[in-house]
Design an enzyme around this catalytic site. Structure first.
Site, PDB file in Angstrom:
ATOM      1  N   ASP A   1     114.758-107.065   8.206  1.00 58.87           N
ATOM      2  CA  ASP A   1     115.251-106.917   6.839  1.00 58.87           C
ATOM      3  C   ASP A   1     116.389-105.905   6.851  1.00 58.87           C
ATOM      4  O   ASP A   1     116.611-105.208   7.837  1.00 58.87           O
ATOM      5  CB  ASP A   1     114.138-106.480   5.877  1.00 58.87           C
ATOM      6  CG  ASP A   1     113.304-105.337   6.442  1.00 58.87           C
ATOM      7  OD1 ASP A   1     113.897-104.403   7.029  1.00 58.87           O
ATOM      8  OD2 ASP A   1     112.073-105.379   6.312  1.00 58.87           O
TER       9      ASP A   1
ATOM     10  N   ASP B   1     118.038-102.676   4.806  1.00 57.62           N
ATOM     11  CA  ASP B   1     117.813-101.635   3.802  1.00 57.62           C
ATOM     12  C   ASP B   1     119.145-101.030   3.387  1.00 57.62           C
ATOM     13  O   ASP B   1     119.993-100.706   4.231  1.00 57.62           O
ATOM     14  CB  ASP B   1     116.901-100.539   4.359  1.00 57.62           C
ATOM     15  CG  ASP B   1     115.484-101.041   4.598  1.00 57.62           C
ATOM     16  OD1 ASP B   1     115.049-101.937   3.852  1.00 57.62           O
ATOM     17  OD2 ASP B   1     114.825-100.548   5.533  1.00 57.62           O
TER      18      ASP B   1
ATOM     19  N   ASP C   1     112.754 -91.009  10.565  1.00 58.78           N
ATOM     20  CA  ASP C   1     111.751 -90.767  11.601  1.00 58.78           C
ATOM     21  C   ASP C   1     112.330 -90.577  12.996  1.00 58.78           C
ATOM     22  O   ASP C   1     112.060 -89.574  13.661  1.00 58.78           O
ATOM     23  CB  ASP C   1     110.708 -91.893  11.604  1.00 58.78           C
ATOM     24  CG  ASP C   1     111.320 -93.287  11.561  1.00 58.78           C
ATOM     25  OD1 ASP C   1     112.548 -93.419  11.744  1.00 58.78           O
ATOM     26  OD2 ASP C   1     110.568 -94.257  11.342  1.00 58.78           O
TER      27      ASP C   1
END
Length: 335
Positions: free
Chosen positions: A98, A100, A177
């Site tokens: 996907d 973002d 992250d």
């Protein structure tokens, strides 16, 4: 994979942590737990701005629904960027699961821009923009803060030689992250912004946390499982500090609720990298926590932590992997 360095501009992020031993203090109900982190002694990597063509990225690689949302926000005068794993996958010539988007627009402004759009999430709100049958996730610089589960925070000094926009983007990347997910791509200026050394780690096929690994995993223990998933899916290895912290903090994943654990396990096993995921879970002592029956099978047949051999269980998942891909997952009932 050879990746040209493109254009580079010097600017170093500063982590105000002493050399030698670092201590991250965690508030607990009973006591204060101190966790020591060994400093690698390396200076933080300078940030760079790459020409997207030098990295092999073209606008045609962006899915049509994502382009619709990007163009809609850009036409209203807002800045828009692709962020996270999709930029990493574009550099690796992989099809992102996907895309973002992050924008300078506030979420209410995003909602006003598109007729089929709603704001979801209470703790970390984002917009879901519906384009045909697809849903495109849009976050805002105004609501993207440090996502801390246990009230942890690090104080970061503003980098030198950065203008206001660079500092704005840099601050957002600090909240992500892993370095390879801390990339921003402006599809209109054709620049990829790398403030955390992500492109270099992609070249080295390395998964490394942003900031001290133990701090990152204590802040959000789900990152341990995401690290395993990313390494398994891409065939990457862990940085030394990241690997050590995964081992030391493996039991912390039990803090996650059952639904989250099932979701993370499904991401590992149902998208074409189940065998590699099982090997990493076993190597780092996570398999007996998450899948104790499968771990008992490994123990019974004397399968060592770093064993490169196969067995019946791994062969089953290996054959399943041949039928799956990130865009062709299986139902969780199969595993």
């Amino acid at each position: 994979m050879a990746i040209s360095s493109g254009f580079a501009f010097s600017c170093r992020p500063h982590f105000p942590l002493s050399h030698g031993m670092r201590k991250v203090f965690v508030s607990c109900a009973a006591a204060i737990e101190a966790i020591e982190e060994t400093d690698s002694g390396k200076e933080p990597a300078e940030w760079k701005r790459f020409n997207s063509k030098e990295l092999g990225i073209s606008s045609s690689m962006i899915a049509k629904p994502t382009r619709v949302v990007l163009n809609g926000l850009k036409s209203k005068g807002f800045e828009v960027y692709l962020v996270g794993g999709c930029v990493r996958d574009l550099i690796l010539k992989r099809t992102p699961k996907d895309f973002d988007i992050i924008t300078t627009a506030e979420l209410k402004e995003v909602r006003r821009t598109f007729s089929h759009c709603e704001i979801v999430g209470r703790r970390f709100p984002i917009c879901h923009v519906h384009v045909d049958t697809e849903v495109v996730e849009v976050s805002s610089f105004h609501t993207s803060g440090i996502r801390s589960e246990r009230g942890l925070s690090l104080s970061f000094e503003k980098p030198v030689d950065c203008d206001e926009k660079d500092h704005f983007r840099w601050r957002n990347c600090l909240h992500r992250d892993f370095t390879i997910n801390g990339l921003m791509f402006d599809p209109y200026s054709k620049f990829v912004y790398d403030y955390m050394g992500g492109v270099d780690d992609i070249r080295k096929a390395k998964v490394r946390t942003i900031g001290p690994a133990s701090f990152s995993f204590i802040e959000d223990c789900a990152r341990i499982l995401r690290a395993v998933r990313i390494a398994a899916r891409l065939g990457f290895r862990f940085g030394r500090e990241t690997a050590l912290s995964i081992k030391n903090l493996s039991s912390s994943v039990l803090r996650l609720d059952r639904g989250r654990l099932l979701m993370e396990m499904n991401y590992m096993l149902a998208y074409g990298s189940a065998e590699a995921s099982l090997r990493l879970l076993w190597k780092f002592g996570l398999l007996e926590i998450l899948l104790p029956i499968q771990a008992a099978y490994f123990v019974y047949y004397g399968f060592r932590r770093r064993d490169k051999r196969s067995n019946m269980l791994l062969s089953l998942f290996s054959n399943l992997d041949k039928l799956l891909a990130p865009d062709r997952p299986c139902h969780s009932s199969l595993w």
